[in-house]
Design a protein around this motif. Structure first.
Motif, PDB file in Angstrom:
ATOM      1  N   GLN A 303       0.830  -1.200   0.000  1.00 56.28           N
ATOM      2  CA  GLN A 303       0.000   0.000   0.000  1.00 56.28           C
ATOM      3  C   GLN A 303       0.873   1.263   0.000  1.00 56.28           C
ATOM      4  O   GLN A 303       2.087   1.197   0.147  1.00 56.28           O
ATOM      5  N   ASN A 304       0.178   2.384  -0.170  1.00 54.39           N
ATOM      6  CA  ASN A 304       0.852   3.696  -0.225  1.00 54.39           C
ATOM      7  C   ASN A 304       1.805   3.795  -1.412  1.00 54.39           C
ATOM      8  O   ASN A 304       2.824   4.475  -1.347  1.00 54.39           O
ATOM      9  N   LYS A 305       1.477   3.055  -2.456  1.00 54.52           N
ATOM     10  CA  LYS A 305       2.184   3.185  -3.732  1.00 54.52           C
ATOM     11  C   LYS A 305       1.213   3.857  -4.710  1.00 54.52           C
ATOM     12  O   LYS A 305       0.328   4.588  -4.298  1.00 54.52           O
ATOM     13  N   ASP A 306       1.333   3.560  -5.973  1.00 51.29           N
ATOM     14  CA  ASP A 306       0.457   4.189  -6.957  1.00 51.29           C
ATOM     15  C   ASP A 306      -0.640   3.251  -7.468  1.00 51.29           C
ATOM     16  O   ASP A 306      -1.305   3.549  -8.468  1.00 51.29           O
ATOM     17  N   PHE A 307      -0.832   2.102  -6.770  1.00 54.57           N
ATOM     18  CA  PHE A 307      -1.839   1.141  -7.229  1.00 54.57           C
ATOM     19  C   PHE A 307      -3.112   1.347  -6.407  1.00 54.57           C
ATOM     20  O   PHE A 307      -3.186   0.934  -5.241  1.00 54.57           O
ATOM     21  N   PRO A 308      -4.139   1.992  -6.943  1.00 46.80           N
ATOM     22  CA  PRO A 308      -5.321   2.376  -6.153  1.00 46.80           C
ATOM     23  C   PRO A 308      -6.104   1.191  -5.596  1.00 46.80           C
ATOM     24  O   PRO A 308      -6.743   1.317  -4.552  1.00 46.80           O
ATOM     25  N   VAL A 309      -6.096   0.061  -6.304  1.00 43.70           N
ATOM     26  CA  VAL A 309      -6.851  -1.105  -5.827  1.00 43.70           C
ATOM     27  C   VAL A 309      -6.342  -1.549  -4.454  1.00 43.70           C
ATOM     28  O   VAL A 309      -7.120  -1.802  -3.534  1.00 43.70           O
ATOM     29  N   ASP A 365       3.685  -4.515 -12.703  1.00 43.54           N
ATOM     30  CA  ASP A 365       5.062  -3.992 -12.806  1.00 43.54           C
ATOM     31  C   ASP A 365       5.111  -2.467 -12.917  1.00 43.54           C
ATOM     32  O   ASP A 365       6.074  -1.832 -12.473  1.00 43.54           O
ATOM     33  N   LYS A 366       4.094  -1.863 -13.507  1.00 42.74           N
ATOM     34  CA  LYS A 366       4.111  -0.410 -13.695  1.00 42.74           C
ATOM     35  C   LYS A 366       3.972   0.347 -12.373  1.00 42.74           C
ATOM     36  O   LYS A 366       4.250   1.536 -12.306  1.00 42.74           O
ATOM     37  N   PHE A 367       3.528  -0.370 -11.309  1.00 39.96           N
ATOM     38  CA  PHE A 367       3.328   0.286 -10.020  1.00 39.96           C
ATOM     39  C   PHE A 367       4.403  -0.089  -8.992  1.00 39.96           C
ATOM     40  O   PHE A 367       4.555   0.611  -7.982  1.00 39.96           O
ATOM     41  N   TYR A 368       5.109  -1.214  -9.198  1.00 39.66           N
ATOM     42  CA  TYR A 368       6.041  -1.714  -8.186  1.00 39.66           C
ATOM     43  C   TYR A 368       7.360  -2.087  -8.850  1.00 39.66           C
ATOM     44  O   TYR A 368       7.386  -2.700  -9.930  1.00 39.66           O
TER      45      TYR A 368
END
Length: 583
Positions: A303-309, A365-368
């Motif tokens: 969490q607290n990355k750019d992946f809203p789900v 991969d685009k988020f992590y």
């Protein structure tokens, strides 16, 4: 005598002996001048021979009229068989028949009475008495008998006394729906069939029968499935002057005894885990521990990355699946579709392939980056060649979904070996669960379960946090039994009823007999009930109980063989003071 021997016991030591056999015709082979008949009973098959040169003409001709499943009696001499069959115990001999008596002719069966039959389940349920003649079903019933006898032997050797309790009892509002029985002599009143002998076995403890057991039929009017029947059998047990540890030791011993005597398996480990740990680690309270795939909670690293789900989820949780890194994209997409089914209900799934070179390839991969995913692998215990599957959403719902996926993957990967047994105890269940619809608490087990002594002070201030003095036995991912230490104090039992929403008048009306008994010196007591049907099925290497019950119901609760339930005569309805309005 209809028979001097059964069809499974004759061998070369009986050659030249005159014998009498009786049974069913399995099959016959007519070679013109010679006729062979396989005679079957519960114990095995014996080959009969009718020889034109050695048998009386009338016997020889009569043998040619025999059809499948004819019931016959024969008398003859045991002779050595020319073409021996090493696959059956009687394969060295055959019977030269001198007398033949057709006891009952038979219609051609609607399916073949053989191990591999051509009959579907529906037709075999309709003609269950024929299905029982087949070795798989017959052997399952014999297996069930053996388990029941070992249970009786073990408990009797520990001074348990088998006591029968009533089938016509009082209906109570807790638990599943009751089957009710109208009373002809008491107009407008009904008995209920017992969902368990719970209150009666507690009264036996008050009566001083300090070790009770019963292999007893119980009844629940609830929706059915493969491992559930409207009538089922329990190994019901209760002990006085015991604490939880005493009960766990006794029934751990019973389980060890059954595994050793029935399966020839010695079980060393009998782990115990709390309910909270089981739910957090496996997503259910009956975990299969024959394989790994423990849950790894990923909130702190996903969490607290750019992946809203993931950011919006109450829980992000994953499992590492050993060797699944070789799954193709088609196989992965198939699993994603599987978790999206209504029966599971996930909205999607994230996956990570752990490459042999130590890198990771994920669907996000685009988020992590690689370091982020490495933390996922560390928490889930993933290694090179594994696949990580991740679900997210509301905590309880997501754990249930991941648990279903875990079991499905284990089945697909062949990790649920029916000949491997991994029992455990799950303890420290919540005493109560809150029902939003009714706005009140319900007993998670039943209202007679004692709270943990150290949690008693929470019973009014924070009842949802009170733990039950309860325990379930789990075997290979199936709950095979459960029980608890009971309340034996009237005041505490009254407090429990009040917490469950009973008025004093309702408690007195439903359970006054039990609370009154507590005033006459009720000892500390507790017990456990095993589900015999499920236990036998698992020991037999299956999880469907129907094949281990002589006359089971179908998924609609019907007995298609006798066509029950059915309407009853209007005269009977009038005697019972019942009027039926089908509008």
């Amino acid at each position: 005598m209809y028979r001097s021997h059964n069809c499974g016991e004759l061998n070369a030591s009986h050659i030249n002996k005159e014998v009498t056999l009786a049974g069913w015709v399995q099959k016959s082979r007519d070679k013109g001048f010679m006729n062979w008949v396989d005679l079957r009973d519960r114990y095995g098959i014996t080959q009969l021979i009718f020889d034109e040169s050695r048998s009386e003409k009338i016997i020889f001709e009569l043998a040619k009229t025999l059809g499948r499943e004819f019931v016959i009696q024969v008398k003859g001499t045991v002779i050595e068989r020319e073409a021996k069959n090493k696959n059956i115990p009687t394969g060295e001999i055959e019977i030269l028949v001198t007398k033949l008596n057709i006891l009952n002719a038979a219609l051609t069966p609607p399916f073949t009475i053989e191990d591999e039959t051509d009959g579907g389940e529906d037709i075999r349920m309709k003609y269950r008495y024929l299905d029982i003649r087949r070795n798989p079903v017959k052997n399952n019933l014999l297996f069930r008998h053996k388990v029941a006898m070992e249970v009786r032997k073990y408990l009797s050797d520990l001074d348990f006394c088998e006591v029968e309790t009533p089938y016509l009892i009082k209906s109570t509002p807790e638990g599943a729906r009751d089957f009710v029985v109208p009373s002809r002599m008491n107009e407008g009143q009904f008995y209920a069939l017992p969902q368990s002998p719970q209150t009666f076995k507690q009264l036996l403890m008050v009566g001083g029968m300090d070790k009770y057991f019963q292999i007893v039929k119980c009844f629940r009017d609830e929706d059915l499935r493969a491992d559930r029947q409207p009538e089922f059998t329990q190994i019901d047990c209760e002990m006085a002057f015991v604490e939880q540890e005493d009960i766990l030791n006794v029934f751990e011993g019973l389980t060890r005894h059954l595994l050793k005597e029935i399966k020839g398996i010695e079980v060393d480990k009998f782990p115990r885990m709390t309910y909270d740990y089981a739910m957090k680690t496996y997503g259910n309270d009956k975990p299969d521990i024959r394989f790994g795939m423990e849950f790894g909670e990923l909130n702190s690293v996903a969490q607290n990355k750019d992946f809203p789900v993931f950011n919006a989820a109450e829980l992000v949780v994953g499992i590492a699946v050993s060797g699944a890194g070789e799954y193709t994209r088609k196989e992965i997409d198939g699993l994603i579709d599987w978790v999206k089914r209504p029966q599971v209900g996930a909205s999607g799934m994230v996956y990570v392939k752990c490459n042999e070179d130590g890198t990771y390839k994920s669907s996000v991969d685009k988020f992590y980056d690689q370091n982020d995913i490495a933390n996922w692998a560390k928490i889930t215990g993933a290694k090179a060649g594994d696949m990580i599957f991740v679900l997210s959403g509301p905590a309880d719902k997501t754990r249930t979904q991941l648990s279903a996926l875990r079991m499905e993957l284990a089945t697909r990967l062949g990790l649920r070996n029916p000949n491997e047994f991994a029992p455990l105890w799950v303890v420290d269940f919540p005493l109560l669960e809150f029902d939003e619809e009714s706005g009140r608490y319900h007993a998670m087990h039943h209202p007679f379960t004692s709270p943990k002594p150290e949690d008693l002070e929470l019973i009014h201030s924070n009842p949802g946090k009170v733990r039950a003095n309860a325990y379930d036995m789990v075997l290979n991912g199936n709950e095979i039994g459960g029980g608890s230490i009971r309340i034996h104090d009237k005041d505490l039992q009254s407090r429990m009823f009040a917490l469950l929403g009973f008025t004093p008048e309702q408690a007195e009306d439903q359970f006054g007999f039990l609370m009154n008994a507590f005033q006459f010196g009720a000892p500390p007591h507790g017990g456990l009930a095993f589900g015999l049907d499920r236990l036998v099925a698992i020991l037999g290497g299956q999880e469907t109980i129907r094949d281990f019950i002589a006359f089971p119901k179908n998924n609609s609760g019907r007995d298609v063989m006798i066509d029950a339930p059915s309407e009853i005569d209007e005269t009977q309805l009038n005697e019972l003071h019942i009027k039926i309005n089908l509008k």
